[in-house]
Design a protein around this motif. Structure first.
Motif, PDB file in Angstrom:
ATOM      1  N   ALA A 119      29.322  47.883  19.074  1.00  0.00           N
ATOM      2  CA  ALA A 119      30.147  46.878  19.736  1.00  0.00           C
ATOM      3  C   ALA A 119      29.689  45.468  19.382  1.00  0.00           C
ATOM      4  O   ALA A 119      30.513  44.564  19.175  1.00  0.00           O
ATOM      5  CB  ALA A 119      30.119  47.091  21.244  1.00  0.00           C
ATOM      6  N   ALA A 120      28.377  45.278  19.312  1.00  0.00           N
ATOM      7  CA  ALA A 120      27.841  43.961  18.969  1.00  0.00           C
ATOM      8  C   ALA A 120      28.256  43.564  17.552  1.00  0.00           C
ATOM      9  O   ALA A 120      28.661  42.420  17.313  1.00  0.00           O
ATOM     10  CB  ALA A 120      26.325  43.969  19.099  1.00  0.00           C
ATOM     11  N   LYS A 121      28.170  44.500  16.628  1.00  0.00           N
ATOM     12  CA  LYS A 121      28.579  44.208  15.252  1.00  0.00           C
ATOM     13  C   LYS A 121      30.073  43.915  15.190  1.00  0.00           C
ATOM     14  O   LYS A 121      30.512  42.988  14.487  1.00  0.00           O
ATOM     15  CB  LYS A 121      28.237  45.386  14.341  1.00  0.00           C
ATOM     16  N   PHE A 122      30.850  44.670  15.933  1.00  0.00           N
ATOM     17  CA  PHE A 122      32.296  44.487  15.917  1.00  0.00           C
ATOM     18  C   PHE A 122      32.688  43.122  16.460  1.00  0.00           C
ATOM     19  O   PHE A 122      33.495  42.407  15.860  1.00  0.00           O
ATOM     20  CB  PHE A 122      32.971  45.591  16.718  1.00  0.00           C
ATOM     21  N   THR A 123      32.122  42.731  17.594  1.00  0.00           N
ATOM     22  CA  THR A 123      32.544  41.485  18.240  1.00  0.00           C
ATOM     23  C   THR A 123      32.003  40.240  17.545  1.00  0.00           C
ATOM     24  O   THR A 123      32.626  39.177  17.636  1.00  0.00           O
ATOM     25  CB  THR A 123      32.115  41.461  19.719  1.00  0.00           C
ATOM     26  N   THR A 124      30.878  40.356  16.859  1.00  0.00           N
ATOM     27  CA  THR A 124      30.291  39.174  16.216  1.00  0.00           C
ATOM     28  C   THR A 124      30.627  39.063  14.736  1.00  0.00           C
ATOM     29  O   THR A 124      30.588  37.962  14.175  1.00  0.00           O
ATOM     30  CB  THR A 124      28.756  39.170  16.366  1.00  0.00           C
ATOM     31  N   GLU A 125      30.953  40.174  14.113  1.00  0.00           N
ATOM     32  CA  GLU A 125      31.215  40.147  12.672  1.00  0.00           C
ATOM     33  C   GLU A 125      32.629  40.609  12.309  1.00  0.00           C
ATOM     34  O   GLU A 125      33.404  39.847  11.720  1.00  0.00           O
ATOM     35  CB  GLU A 125      30.193  41.033  11.932  1.00  0.00           C
ATOM     36  N   GLN A 126      32.941  41.841  12.668  1.00  0.00           N
ATOM     37  CA  GLN A 126      34.172  42.447  12.153  1.00  0.00           C
ATOM     38  C   GLN A 126      35.434  41.867  12.796  1.00  0.00           C
ATOM     39  O   GLN A 126      36.386  41.502  12.094  1.00  0.00           O
ATOM     40  CB  GLN A 126      34.115  43.963  12.350  1.00  0.00           C
ATOM     41  N   LEU A 127      35.455  41.777  14.117  1.00  0.00           N
ATOM     42  CA  LEU A 127      36.646  41.272  14.798  1.00  0.00           C
ATOM     43  C   LEU A 127      36.964  39.830  14.402  1.00  0.00           C
ATOM     44  O   LEU A 127      38.118  39.533  14.044  1.00  0.00           O
ATOM     45  CB  LEU A 127      36.482  41.397  16.315  1.00  0.00           C
ATOM     46  N   PRO A 128      35.992  38.903  14.428  1.00  0.00           N
ATOM     47  CA  PRO A 128      36.311  37.534  14.003  1.00  0.00           C
ATOM     48  C   PRO A 128      36.759  37.448  12.540  1.00  0.00           C
ATOM     49  O   PRO A 128      37.608  36.624  12.204  1.00  0.00           O
ATOM     50  CB  PRO A 128      35.011  36.760  14.216  1.00  0.00           C
ATOM     51  N   LYS A 129      36.187  38.310  11.695  1.00  0.00           N
ATOM     52  CA  LYS A 129      36.597  38.306  10.278  1.00  0.00           C
ATOM     53  C   LYS A 129      38.058  38.717  10.157  1.00  0.00           C
ATOM     54  O   LYS A 129      38.855  38.019   9.507  1.00  0.00           O
ATOM     55  CB  LYS A 129      35.715  39.258   9.474  1.00  0.00           C
ATOM     56  N   HIS A 130      38.426  39.834  10.766  1.00  0.00           N
ATOM     57  CA  HIS A 130      39.796  40.320  10.646  1.00  0.00           C
ATOM     58  C   HIS A 130      40.791  39.350  11.270  1.00  0.00           C
ATOM     59  O   HIS A 130      41.821  39.022  10.662  1.00  0.00           O
ATOM     60  CB  HIS A 130      39.935  41.680  11.327  1.00  0.00           C
ATOM     61  N   LEU A 131      40.507  38.891  12.492  1.00  0.00           N
ATOM     62  CA  LEU A 131      41.434  37.977  13.161  1.00  0.00           C
ATOM     63  C   LEU A 131      41.496  36.635  12.439  1.00  0.00           C
ATOM     64  O   LEU A 131      42.560  36.014  12.367  1.00  0.00           O
ATOM     65  CB  LEU A 131      41.038  37.787  14.619  1.00  0.00           C
ATOM     66  N   GLY A 132      40.362  36.193  11.922  1.00  0.00           N
ATOM     67  CA  GLY A 132      40.341  34.946  11.161  1.00  0.00           C
ATOM     68  C   GLY A 132      41.213  35.030   9.923  1.00  0.00           C
ATOM     69  O   GLY A 132      41.969  34.100   9.605  1.00  0.00           O
ATOM     70  N   ASN A 133      41.112  36.145   9.208  1.00  0.00           N
ATOM     71  CA  ASN A 133      41.954  36.332   8.019  1.00  0.00           C
ATOM     72  C   ASN A 133      43.433  36.334   8.391  1.00  0.00           C
ATOM     73  O   ASN A 133      44.257  35.682   7.727  1.00  0.00           O
ATOM     74  CB  ASN A 133      41.598  37.650   7.326  1.00  0.00           C
ATOM     75  N   LEU A 134      43.766  37.070   9.447  1.00  0.00           N
ATOM     76  CA  LEU A 134      45.165  37.127   9.863  1.00  0.00           C
ATOM     77  C   LEU A 134      45.668  35.748  10.292  1.00  0.00           C
ATOM     78  O   LEU A 134      46.783  35.337   9.933  1.00  0.00           O
ATOM     79  CB  LEU A 134      45.333  38.131  11.001  1.00  0.00           C
TER      80      LEU A 134
END
Length: 204
Positions: A119-134
Motif C-alpha cells: 500500500a505504501a508503494k502504491f500510494t507514494t509511487e504507483q498511484l501518483p505516477k499513473h494519475l499524473g500521466n493521465l
C-alpha cells in the motif's frame, strides 16, 4: 435492432464500465446478475469463451473480456472517437487505466504480512505516477475531455477507476483536480446520472 444481455455477478467489478457505457449511450440491455453458485452451471454450458465473466450476449453471440465488451458498446454508439486516430487514443487511455488497476489489485490481494508495504508503494509511487500521466494527457487537450471535444469511453473508464479507488485511496487522489473535473462531467451526463441514481448498492 440488436438485443444485449450482460452477464456478471452482483457487483460493479469488471462489468461496471460496460454498464456505464450502455448508460451513456442510452441503450437498453438485460443486466443479468448471477451468484457464485450459478457460475459452474454457466461454465458447463460451454458458452463462456474464456470460462469467466463478464460476457455480453449480442443476438446470441457471446463476447468475453471486459474491455472488448466496453469497446464494442462504445464503437456501436459513437463513444470511441470520430476516426481511427481518436479510437486509438481512447484505447491508449483505457490501457493506461488497466495498468493502474493492475497495480491497485496487487495491493488489495497482497498477503497480510505484505499489504502495508504494498500500500505504501502504491500510494507514494504507483498511484501518483499513473494519475499524473493521465492528468497530463487530459490537460493537453483543451476541451476538458481526453479525446476530441466530447465524452468518450476513455473518460468513462477514468471515472470508473477513480470511483473504484476513492473509498480506499481518496486522500491520495484529491490533488488531481483536472481528473476530478473530468469525473464531474462524466457523472453529469444524463444517462450516466440516471444509472448512478438507481444502480444497486453492492459489496464490490
Amino acid at each position: 435492432m440488436s438485443s444485449y444481455k450482460l452477464v456478471y455477478f452482483n457487483g460493479k467489478g469488471r462489468a461496471e464500465l460496460a454498464r456505464l457505457v450502455f448508460a451513456a449511450a442510452g441503450v437498453q440491455y438485460e443486466d443479468q446478475r448471477i451468484t457464485r453458485e450459478e457460475l459452474p452451471e454457466i461454465k458447463a454450458s460451454g458458452n463462456l469463451p474464456f470460462g469467466q465473466l463478464p460476457v455480453l450476449v449480442v443476438d446470441g453471440v457471446y463476447i468475453a473480456q471486459s474491455i472488448a465488451i466496453a469497446r464494442y458498446i462504445a464503437k456501436r454508439n459513437g463513444l470511441a472517437g470520430d476516426n481511427d486516430l481518436e479510437a486509438a487514443l481512447c484505447d491508449m487511455i483505457v490501457d493506461g487505466v488497466n495498468d493502474l488497476l493492475a497495480d491497485a489489485l496487487k495491493v488489495m490481494f497482497a498477503p497480510a504480512d505484505q499489504k502495508e508495504a504494498a500500500a505504501a508503494k502504491f500510494t507514494t509511487e504507483q498511484l501518483p505516477k499513473h494519475l499524473g500521466n493521465l492528468q497530463n494527457i487530459l490537460n493537453k487537450n483543451a476541451t476538458g475531455y481526453f479525446v476530441g471535444s466530447k465524452l468518450s469511453w476513455a473518460d468513462i473508464a477514468v471515472y470508473n477507476i477513480i470511483d473504484y479507488l476513492n473509498a480506499q485511496f481518496g486522500e491520495h487522489i484529491k490533488p488531481f483536480a483536472a481528473l476530478h473535473a473530468l469525473c464531474d462531467k462524466v457523472v453529469a451526463q444524463e444517462g450516466i446520472a440516471k444509472w448512478i441514481a438507481v444502480r444497486p448498492v453492492t459489496p464490490f
